[in-house]
Scaffold this active site. Structure first.
Site, PDB file in Angstrom:
ATOM      1  N   CYS A   2      -3.105  48.646   5.452  1.00  0.00           N
ATOM      2  CA  CYS A   2      -3.727  49.578   4.533  1.00  0.00           C
ATOM      3  C   CYS A   2      -3.198  50.943   4.390  1.00  0.00           C
ATOM      4  CB  CYS A   2      -5.043  49.912   5.290  1.00  0.00           C
ATOM      5  SG  CYS A   2      -6.134  48.137   5.338  1.00  0.00           S
ATOM      6  N   ARG A  27       3.724  49.915   1.951  1.00  0.00           N
ATOM      7  CA  ARG A  27       2.934  49.236   3.101  1.00  0.00           C
ATOM      8  C   ARG A  27       2.559  47.919   2.864  1.00  0.00           C
ATOM      9  NH1 ARG A  27       2.063  53.490   6.930  1.00  0.00           N
ATOM     10  NH2 ARG A  27       0.121  52.032   7.528  1.00  0.00           N
ATOM     11  N   TRP A  72      -5.464  46.138   2.847  1.00  0.00           N
ATOM     12  CA  TRP A  72      -4.949  44.783   3.054  1.00  0.00           C
ATOM     13  C   TRP A  72      -5.876  43.840   3.829  1.00  0.00           C
ATOM     14  CZ3 TRP A  72      -2.463  42.051   7.406  1.00  0.00           C
ATOM     15  CH2 TRP A  72      -1.454  41.112   6.894  1.00  0.00           C
ATOM     16  N   ASN A  98      -8.540  52.272   8.026  1.00  0.00           N
ATOM     17  CA  ASN A  98      -7.407  51.450   8.699  1.00  0.00           C
ATOM     18  C   ASN A  98      -7.836  50.955   9.890  1.00  0.00           C
ATOM     19  OD1 ASN A  98      -6.332  52.306   6.002  1.00  0.00           O
ATOM     20  ND2 ASN A  98      -4.642  53.400   7.139  1.00  0.00           N
ATOM     21  N   GLY A  99      -7.442  49.798  10.267  1.00  0.00           N
ATOM     22  CA  GLY A  99      -7.576  49.302  11.600  1.00  0.00           C
ATOM     23  C   GLY A  99      -8.766  47.998  11.637  1.00  0.00           C
ATOM     24  N   GLU A 479      18.301  37.268  12.527  1.00  0.00           N
ATOM     25  CA  GLU A 479      17.758  38.397  11.577  1.00  0.00           C
ATOM     26  C   GLU A 479      17.999  37.926  10.082  1.00  0.00           C
ATOM     27  OE1 GLU A 479      16.176  40.904  11.548  1.00  0.00           O
ATOM     28  OE2 GLU A 479      16.934  42.083  10.003  1.00  0.00           O
ATOM     29  N   LYS A 483      15.441  37.510   7.087  1.00  0.00           N
ATOM     30  CA  LYS A 483      15.702  38.375   5.831  1.00  0.00           C
ATOM     31  C   LYS A 483      15.340  37.419   4.648  1.00  0.00           C
ATOM     32  CE  LYS A 483      15.173  41.352   6.779  1.00  0.00           C
ATOM     33  NZ  LYS A 483      15.116  42.240   8.135  1.00  0.00           N
ATOM     34  N   GLU A 486      11.629  35.964   4.517  1.00  0.00           N
ATOM     35  CA  GLU A 486      10.589  36.921   4.184  1.00  0.00           C
ATOM     36  C   GLU A 486      10.405  37.382   2.532  1.00  0.00           C
ATOM     37  OE1 GLU A 486      10.423  40.884   6.069  1.00  0.00           O
ATOM     38  OE2 GLU A 486      12.603  40.921   6.433  1.00  0.00           O
ATOM     39  N   HIS A 502      21.111  19.983  19.914  1.00  0.00           N
ATOM     40  CA  HIS A 502      20.093  19.569  20.507  1.00  0.00           C
ATOM     41  C   HIS A 502      18.720  19.411  19.818  1.00  0.00           C
ATOM     42  CE1 HIS A 502      22.224  20.398  24.146  1.00  0.00           C
ATOM     43  NE2 HIS A 502      22.576  21.548  23.922  1.00  0.00           N
ATOM     44  N   LYS A 601       4.666  46.569   5.514  1.00  0.00           N
ATOM     45  CA  LYS A 601       5.413  47.282   6.044  1.00  0.00           C
ATOM     46  C   LYS A 601       5.453  47.445   7.628  1.00  0.00           C
ATOM     47  CE  LYS A 601       9.545  49.499   6.346  1.00  0.00           C
ATOM     48  NZ  LYS A 601      10.422  48.631   6.478  1.00  0.00           N
TER      49      LYS A 601
HETATM   50  O1  M6R Z   1       7.969  49.186  12.359  1.00  0.00           O
HETATM   51  P1  M6R Z   1       8.681  48.220  13.432  1.00  0.00           P
HETATM   52  O2  M6R Z   1      10.090  48.187  13.736  1.00  0.00           O
HETATM   53  O3  M6R Z   1       7.865  48.087  14.638  1.00  0.00           O
HETATM   54  O4  M6R Z   1       8.222  47.056  12.592  1.00  0.00           O
HETATM   55  C1  M6R Z   1       8.283  45.475  13.354  1.00  0.00           C
HETATM   56  C2  M6R Z   1       8.264  44.454  12.455  1.00  0.00           C
HETATM   57  O5  M6R Z   1       7.126  44.333  11.808  1.00  0.00           O
HETATM   58  C3  M6R Z   1       9.542  44.476  11.491  1.00  0.00           C
HETATM   59  O6  M6R Z   1      10.633  44.799  12.082  1.00  0.00           O
HETATM   60  C4  M6R Z   1       9.312  43.274  10.355  1.00  0.00           C
HETATM   61  O7  M6R Z   1       9.863  42.249  11.180  1.00  0.00           O
HETATM   62  C5  M6R Z   1      10.290  43.671   9.584  1.00  0.00           C
HETATM   63  N1  M6R Z   1       9.864  44.390   8.390  1.00  0.00           N
HETATM   64  C6  M6R Z   1      11.169  42.552   8.677  1.00  0.00           C
HETATM   65  O8  M6R Z   1      12.120  42.711   7.897  1.00  0.00           O
END
Ligand code: M6R
Length: 606
Positions: A2, A27, A72, A98-99, A479, A483, A486, A502, A601
């Site tokens: 949010c 976000r 959100w 928010n929260g 990673e 990428k 997501e 395995h 985000k």
């Molecule tokens: O803001 P942060 O680095 O703490 O966020 C952690 C994860 O939510 C963040 O790295 C997320 O996995 C990435 N946006 C993915 O690309």
């Protein structure tokens, strides 16, 4: 997650609120709304994108105070009714939040018994109704009383039509800042929302309430004790949070990496003295060098960077190091003994799980450090010490430059501590020289970015991909897979290459793309064996290899080359082609690259 924006001043509020909400879109959200105030409260909200809300707004509205929100969904579906702001039954009070209010069920039952009829399913309306019930002519006091009844997390903005030029804001666990302008104040959950108007801000602390009018900012605790706050300067500029001619923030941020890594390393690598200078660690250097154990914690991409950190710390510092998902660490009974250092890795500095893990570590007496990007964020302020990434604002939901920034910072901390332990001057000199060359080497990879695009074009119709790596490149395999999944919604798994036999090898079939990070180094021969195992089962190998490797093409269907560097620094280079493949795959599949479905985000709730 949010987003919150608020304005009190002399200008019409609505355009400022809408622009702020647009800057918060990155976000992630699924509905939006605004409340404007003069003698009456006027609330407009709509499910869907901000453009849907804009169609029903009168953009010439004259009111000079208001609040806006992007939601959100957590409690209740993303509908018009569940969108924020929420009002109390009198229609005088509006709340954005928010929260998560954790005791909302109990409060809802209590309020219903008192005769309140709810319009929405949200926890936020519970708060609005509670404030309404407690209101007796003093909004700030009503908010204070209501918050004493609430458990959970919140960043809120509240308006009341009896006090038209006032916003009351409060925070517990969810970021809030007040922008200070000339004859105006702004409220936001994220600096991006207000940067167009001011770079002077006051950070609202946990357990604090702010009352803002055009000319006055008053901060108190929940117990009404006045709090003196400094006005601070935000370093980021408006240009940095705009697209600058790129199609998406993600590709802009990928291409920014040479420059922002220069910023990250500047002043910290001393090539003359072969030393690392980290101002943020000066006060705790003694304690750090005596550390017996290091725990790195974070989520998602930050956790992957932390995994690289584990290898770096063990090799350079020779201190036992572990990596923990923050979400697991916070609920375990972690052993924190004397000499344990906990490093929280986070781009935003606001991730709820990482923040909670940090709080747990602090409570158990650990020395805490942050490797954080957003200056002034909660984690940055609550750690004992730390090193900022300085890679500029990251807007794309998929982390790219934050990953390389996090790895670079962890590499510097490892070398800094290593020199105070077992790392020889000449090994440190080699490491520092290699690290200083990384920005130019990334630039070289980006100059051949079309090669990664060709790979994406050839394989984006395949629904299952594997990513394999060993040693320092194992976290890069994770990673790369994250990428791809997501932003393009292709299923991808990252593995330490030796684990393939395995179990996951059963998945390999004709034409399945398998990305193998096969750069020069101690495990090169072994990874070549893994490539052969994939190909003999019909898999298509996309290798990431070191420039000058003439043999590898015989074992791979495609090769993307990266310059040579020391093994511990390879992740800074090998991740770049994987970021590019993911980006192009998402574009080709028509996905919303910067705002992938279901993702936010910054994950500020559990
Ligand atoms: O803001 P942060 O680095 O703490 O966020 C952690 C994860 O939510 C963040 O790295 C997320 O996995 C990435 N946006 C993915 O690309």
């Amino acid at each position: 997650m949010c987003g919150i924006i608020g304005y009190v001043g002399s200008r019409p509020a609505l355009p400022i609120l809408v622009e702020g909400l647009r800057r918060l879109e990155y976000r992630g959200y699924d509905s939006a709304g605004v409340a404007l105030i003069d003698d009456n409260l006027c609330v407009t909200k709509a499910a869907g994108r901000l453009s849907v809300l804009e169609q029903v707004l009168d953009l010439n509205a004259p009111q000079t105070a208001g609040i806006g929100h992007t939601r959100w969904a957590t409690h209740g579906a993303p509908t018009d009714v569940n969108a924020h702001p929420h009002t109390d039954s009198s229609g005088k009070i509006a709340v954005i939040h928010n929260g998560i209010i954790e005791n909302d069920r109990a409060l809802r039952t209590y309020l219903e018994r008192e005769g309140v009829t709810f319009k929405s399913e949200t926890d936020t309306e519970v708060l609005a109704q509670l404030i309404g019930m407690l209101y007796d002519g003093d909004l700030e006091q009503a908010v204070r009383k209501a918050l004493r009844e609430v458990s959970g997390t919140y960043g809120i903005g509240v308006l009341c039509s009896d006090e038209p030029n006032v916003i009351v804001a409060a925070r517990k666990g969810s970021p809030l800042i007040i922008g200070v302008g000339k004859g105006e104040h702004l409220l936001a959950s994220d600096a991006a929302a207000i940067l167009a108007h001011t770079t002077q801000v006051v950070y609202v602390g946990d357990g604090e309430i702010a009352r803002i009018t055009p000319d006055e900012l008053r901060m108190t605790t929940l117990d009404a004790i006045p709090v003196a706050k400094d006005v601070e300067q935000i370093e980021w500029s408006l240009e940095e949070i705009e697209l600058a001619g790129y199609d998406h923030f993600m590709i802009k941020e990928i291409f920014e990496q040479p420059e922002v890594l220069e910023n990250c390393l500047r002043g910290r690598l001393d090539l003359k003295e072969n030393a690392i200078r980290l101002g943020g660690l000066v006060d705790c250097t003694r304690e750090l060098t005596r550390a017996k154990r290091i725990i790195l914690t974070g989520c998602g991409t930050a956790w992957h960077a932390a995994l690289v950190g584990e290898y770096l710390f063990e090799e350079l510092v020779r201190i036992p190091t572990e990596v923990e998902y923050a979400s697991e660490f916070r609920y375990r009974n972690p052993v924190i003994d004397d000499g344990t250092v906990v490093i929280a890795v986070s781009q935003s500095g606001e991730t709820a799980d990482t923040h909670a893990a940090l709080a747990e570590a602090k409570q158990r007496g650990a020395l805490t450090l942050g490797a954080v990007n957003v200056v002034g964020s909660t984690i940055a302020r609550e750690t004992d010490a730390g090193v900022y990434l300085h890679v500029g604002p990251e807007i794309g939901v998929a982390s790219t430059k934050a990953f390389t920034g996090q790895v670079a910072v962890l590499a510097m901390i490892a070398c800094f501590l290593g020199r105070r332990k077992h790392l020889s001057p000449s090994a440190a000199a080699d490491f520092i020289a290699a690290l200083s060359a990384v920005p130019k080497q990334i630039k070289q990879i980006l100059d051949t970015a079309d090669e990664a695009k060709k790979v994406a074009q050839q394989y984006t119709d395949r629904e299952n991909w594997l990513y394999l790596g060993r040693g320092y490149n194992y976290p890069v395999a994770l990673e790369g897979a994250l990428k791809l999944k997501e932003i393009s919604y292709i299923h991808a798994e990252g593995l330490p290459a030796a684990e393939m036999k395995h179990g996951p090898i059963a998945l390999i079939h004709e034409g399945m793309p398998v990305v193998v990070i096969a750069t020069a180094g101690s495990q090169y021969d072994k990874i070549i064996n893994n490539m052969m195992q994939v190909r003999s089962r019909g898999g298509s190998v996309i290798a990431i290899a070191t420039e000058g490797d003439r043999e590898i093409a015989k074992q791979a269907d495609h090769v993307l080359y990266v310059p040579n560097t020391l093994e511990p620094l390879q992740p800074l280079l090998t991740v770049i082609p994987l970021q590019l493949i993911a980006y192009h795959a998402a574009v080709i599949r028509g996905c919303n690259v910067d705002k992938p479905r279901n993702l936010a985000k910054s994950v500020t709730v559990e």
